[in-house]
Structures are given as C-alpha cells and as structure tokens.
Design a protein around this motif. Structure first.
Motif, PDB file in Angstrom:
ATOM      1  N   GLY A 123      82.964 -24.918 109.438  1.00  0.00           N
ATOM      2  CA  GLY A 123      82.354 -26.123 109.997  1.00  0.00           C
ATOM      3  C   GLY A 123      80.928 -25.897 110.440  1.00  0.00           C
ATOM      4  O   GLY A 123      80.341 -26.736 111.151  1.00  0.00           O
ATOM      5  N   ALA A 124      80.311 -24.792 110.025  1.00  0.00           N
ATOM      6  CA  ALA A 124      78.943 -24.466 110.437  1.00  0.00           C
ATOM      7  C   ALA A 124      77.942 -25.444 109.841  1.00  0.00           C
ATOM      8  O   ALA A 124      78.182 -26.050 108.791  1.00  0.00           O
ATOM      9  CB  ALA A 124      78.602 -23.042 110.002  1.00  0.00           C
ATOM     10  N   LYS A 125      76.818 -25.588 110.520  1.00  0.00           N
ATOM     11  CA  LYS A 125      75.730 -26.428 110.028  1.00  0.00           C
ATOM     12  C   LYS A 125      74.862 -25.609 109.077  1.00  0.00           C
ATOM     13  O   LYS A 125      74.440 -24.501 109.402  1.00  0.00           O
ATOM     14  CB  LYS A 125      74.901 -26.974 111.189  1.00  0.00           C
ATOM     15  N   LEU A 126      74.592 -26.170 107.918  1.00  0.00           N
ATOM     16  CA  LEU A 126      73.806 -25.508 106.889  1.00  0.00           C
ATOM     17  C   LEU A 126      72.356 -25.980 106.980  1.00  0.00           C
ATOM     18  O   LEU A 126      72.077 -27.179 106.965  1.00  0.00           O
ATOM     19  CB  LEU A 126      74.389 -25.837 105.516  1.00  0.00           C
ATOM     20  N   MET A 127      71.440 -25.027 107.069  1.00  0.00           N
ATOM     21  CA  MET A 127      70.020 -25.336 107.187  1.00  0.00           C
ATOM     22  C   MET A 127      69.249 -24.577 106.118  1.00  0.00           C
ATOM     23  O   MET A 127      69.501 -23.398 105.883  1.00  0.00           O
ATOM     24  CB  MET A 127      69.510 -24.928 108.580  1.00  0.00           C
ATOM     25  N   ILE A 128      68.297 -25.259 105.483  1.00  0.00           N
ATOM     26  CA  ILE A 128      67.513 -24.618 104.419  1.00  0.00           C
ATOM     27  C   ILE A 128      66.140 -25.254 104.330  1.00  0.00           C
ATOM     28  O   ILE A 128      65.950 -26.412 104.737  1.00  0.00           O
ATOM     29  CB  ILE A 128      68.245 -24.726 103.060  1.00  0.00           C
ATOM     30  N   GLU A 129      65.181 -24.499 103.803  1.00  0.00           N
ATOM     31  CA  GLU A 129      63.844 -25.054 103.604  1.00  0.00           C
ATOM     32  C   GLU A 129      63.949 -26.272 102.695  1.00  0.00           C
ATOM     33  O   GLU A 129      64.669 -26.271 101.703  1.00  0.00           O
ATOM     34  CB  GLU A 129      62.922 -23.994 102.985  1.00  0.00           C
ATOM     35  N   GLU A 130      63.231 -27.299 103.050  1.00  0.00           N
ATOM     36  CA  GLU A 130      63.372 -28.610 102.419  1.00  0.00           C
ATOM     37  C   GLU A 130      63.304 -28.575 100.892  1.00  0.00           C
ATOM     38  O   GLU A 130      64.080 -29.261 100.206  1.00  0.00           O
ATOM     39  CB  GLU A 130      62.281 -29.543 102.951  1.00  0.00           C
ATOM     40  N   LYS A 131      62.421 -27.763 100.336  1.00  0.00           N
ATOM     41  CA  LYS A 131      62.219 -27.783  98.886  1.00  0.00           C
ATOM     42  C   LYS A 131      63.376 -27.142  98.113  1.00  0.00           C
ATOM     43  O   LYS A 131      63.473 -27.312  96.899  1.00  0.00           O
ATOM     44  CB  LYS A 131      60.891 -27.115  98.541  1.00  0.00           C
ATOM     45  N   ASP A 132      64.253 -26.405  98.791  1.00  0.00           N
ATOM     46  CA  ASP A 132      65.423 -25.839  98.117  1.00  0.00           C
ATOM     47  C   ASP A 132      66.683 -26.664  98.349  1.00  0.00           C
ATOM     48  O   ASP A 132      67.730 -26.371  97.754  1.00  0.00           O
ATOM     49  CB  ASP A 132      65.670 -24.394  98.572  1.00  0.00           C
ATOM     50  N   ALA A 133      66.596 -27.698  99.178  1.00  0.00           N
ATOM     51  CA  ALA A 133      67.761 -28.539  99.437  1.00  0.00           C
ATOM     52  C   ALA A 133      68.308 -29.194  98.171  1.00  0.00           C
ATOM     53  O   ALA A 133      69.533 -29.280  97.998  1.00  0.00           O
ATOM     54  CB  ALA A 133      67.428 -29.597 100.493  1.00  0.00           C
ATOM     55  N   PRO A 134      67.437 -29.666  97.233  1.00  0.00           N
ATOM     56  CA  PRO A 134      67.980 -30.246  96.001  1.00  0.00           C
ATOM     57  C   PRO A 134      68.802 -29.254  95.180  1.00  0.00           C
ATOM     58  O   PRO A 134      69.770 -29.643  94.531  1.00  0.00           O
ATOM     59  CB  PRO A 134      66.725 -30.689  95.241  1.00  0.00           C
ATOM     60  N   LEU A 135      68.427 -27.962  95.206  1.00  0.00           N
ATOM     61  CA  LEU A 135      69.201 -26.952  94.483  1.00  0.00           C
ATOM     62  C   LEU A 135      70.593 -26.807  95.073  1.00  0.00           C
ATOM     63  O   LEU A 135      71.576 -26.682  94.343  1.00  0.00           O
ATOM     64  CB  LEU A 135      68.488 -25.598  94.532  1.00  0.00           C
TER      65      LEU A 135
END
Length: 292
Positions: A122-134
C-alpha cells in the motif's frame, strides 16, 4: 536496431513469474535481454546508518528505515518482489511497513516489481514526472526499448517529483536530483543517514550510461536527449557526498567492496576517485558519440 528477446531469458523469466504465482503476467510481458546476475540472490546488508542493501546480485534496491515506516528505492525485474521481501525480513524489518517507493529511472530492470510491491504494501509510489508515463504503460513508451508492449505491470505514480523536491518520512529527507538522458526522468537521490559514530551524506547515483541505440543528435520521441546528457554530465562532478551508490551493483564495484558476511563498514563506499572515473569515462564516450 532494437534488441530482440533472448528465448532462454524469456523461459527463465516466465518460470520466475510462475513461481511467484503470476503466470498470466509472464505470457503478456515483452521480455528484453537481461543478465542472469539480475535475478541472482545476494545477502542483504547494512550500508550505513539506517540504509540497507536489499537487491539482487546486480540490481540494487535500497531500504531506508524510519520510525514512521520505510522507503524502498528500486525493485528489480518483474518477480523480484519476493526476493526483496525476503531480504527486508531477514534484516528484521516488516515488508508491510514500506510506506514510500522511489526509483532511479523507469526501466524494467529497476521498476519491474513496483506494481507488486505497491499492491502488497500500500506504499505511495513517487517518481520524476517525465518517467511517470513509462510506469503507466509498463515501459512501452520508452524511447529505445518501447513499442513491443509492456515490459512490466503498469502502475500509476501517486506523486510526481521534480528536481530538488524533497521526500520526507520519519525524520528522513531525501532530495531528488533530476539527471536526464538514460531516460527522460532519470534521477539520483541524496540524503543523510547517521550511525553511532557520525553522519554520512549519501548519493544514490543514476549512472548516465549511454545505450548503444541512443542517437545523441536526437531520437524521434526524445529529441533533446543529447542536451540532457550534456546537462547531466556537467552537473554530476559538482555533487558533494560522503558515500555513493548506484542502480547496478557492478557500476559501483559492490562485489569488490563488500562480500557476504563482511562486518559493517560504510567507508568502503567513500570512493570519490571511482565516482569521478565513472563520470569521466561516460564523458569520453559522449564526446566520441557526438563526433560520429
């Protein structure tokens, strides 16, 4: 030319996924070539303070523990969640206490098990915006490896990060450093951990390796790739840290610095000359590729 799947590796990965009760996934995923070291087990260990290595022999995953729950950086290829869970628990921590998921970049060898870990914790996933589509399309839109369908289970980010953003949990503050090129959203992380002796400024570096298929003059879906590499290679030498780590164990010579059973010794990762040599070698490669 894009790499085609290695039939043996397809069989290996299918077997792994079947073992982890995900046989349907094995039939749907496009499987690029991968190194057997990526699925080889490795004994987890304490790196420095509340920072631990919980990855495979070559794919680094990092656990940062806090009183408010834990942070996991990178998850390896699909199916690696079972091995990572075993490593976390072997160190005496609860896998279910993972609250935040981060990644250095959204290639299948670093985020392949992200959906599974997110589902289990149930962890929150965080990533740099430009890799979110991947993440959202399972890597199918990757500017080099994409176009064959998802390589891992698609998963949506809960928070989009940008250069300089802070991720905070239980007294830990982790800064994202955007180092694009390898992917559009490739990132490093810098933070401080402490033990009974001292504090360590730790850099988890996204080594900006240049894939053979990358055209620095521009790719159809990444026209600014050459400029992004130039920015990253100019930025990296200026970073100050005490210890440095990377997305692949081989990139930081982990197995020359630490063997299973070795005693706690953070200083083995205080190797600035190796860091500078790594960056300089990529700069030389970048220059040669530009001149081609």
């Amino acid at each position: 030319m894009k790499k085609q799947p290695n039939p043996l590796m397809v069989i290996v990965l299918a077997a792994i996924l079947s073992f982890f009760a995900l046989p349907a996934v094995a039939q749907k995923l496009y499987v690029p070539n991968f190194d057997s070291a990526w699925i080889r087990d490795e004994e987890p260990f304490r790196i420095a303070g509340n920072l631990y290595y919980v990855g495979t022999y070559d794919l680094a995953s990092y656990l940062i523990t806090t009183p408010a729950g834990h942070i996991l950086i990178n998850t390896g290829i699909p199916g690696s969640d079972t091995m990572i869970r075993r490593h976390v628990e072997a160190l005496g921590f609860k896998f279910s206490d993972i609250r935040i998921l981060l990644a250095t970049h959204a290639h299948f060898d670093h985020v392949g098990a992200m959906a599974a870990v997110k589902r289990m914790t149930g962890a929150k996933l965080m990533i740099e915006e430009k890799d979110a589509p991947l993440l959202a399309d399972g890597g199918n839109s990757d500017f080099i490896m994409g176009g064959h369908g998802p390589m891992f289970l698609p998963v949506k980010a809960d928070r989009l990060l940008h250069n300089g953003d802070m991720v905070k949990l239980g007294g830990m503050e982790i800064m994202l450093l955007h180092h694009p090129g390898h992917t559009k959203g490739a990132s490093s992380f810098i933070f401080t951990v402490k033990d009974q002796t001292r504090a360590y400024r730790v850099l988890i570096l996204n080594v900006p390796s240049i894939l053979s298929e990358t055209k620095l003059s521009g790719m159809p879906t990444y026209p600014g790739v050459g400029k992004d590499y130039a920015y990253t290679l100019d930025t990296l030498p200026k970073i100050q840290f005490d210890l440095w780590l990377s997305s692949h164990a081989s990139q930081m010579d982990l197995h020359e610095k630490h063997n299973p059973g070795d005693s706690y010794n953070p200083e083995v990762f205080a190797d600035r000359p190796a860091y500078d040599s790594t960056i300089n070698a990529i700069k030389v490669q970048y220059k040669k590729r530009l001149d081609q």
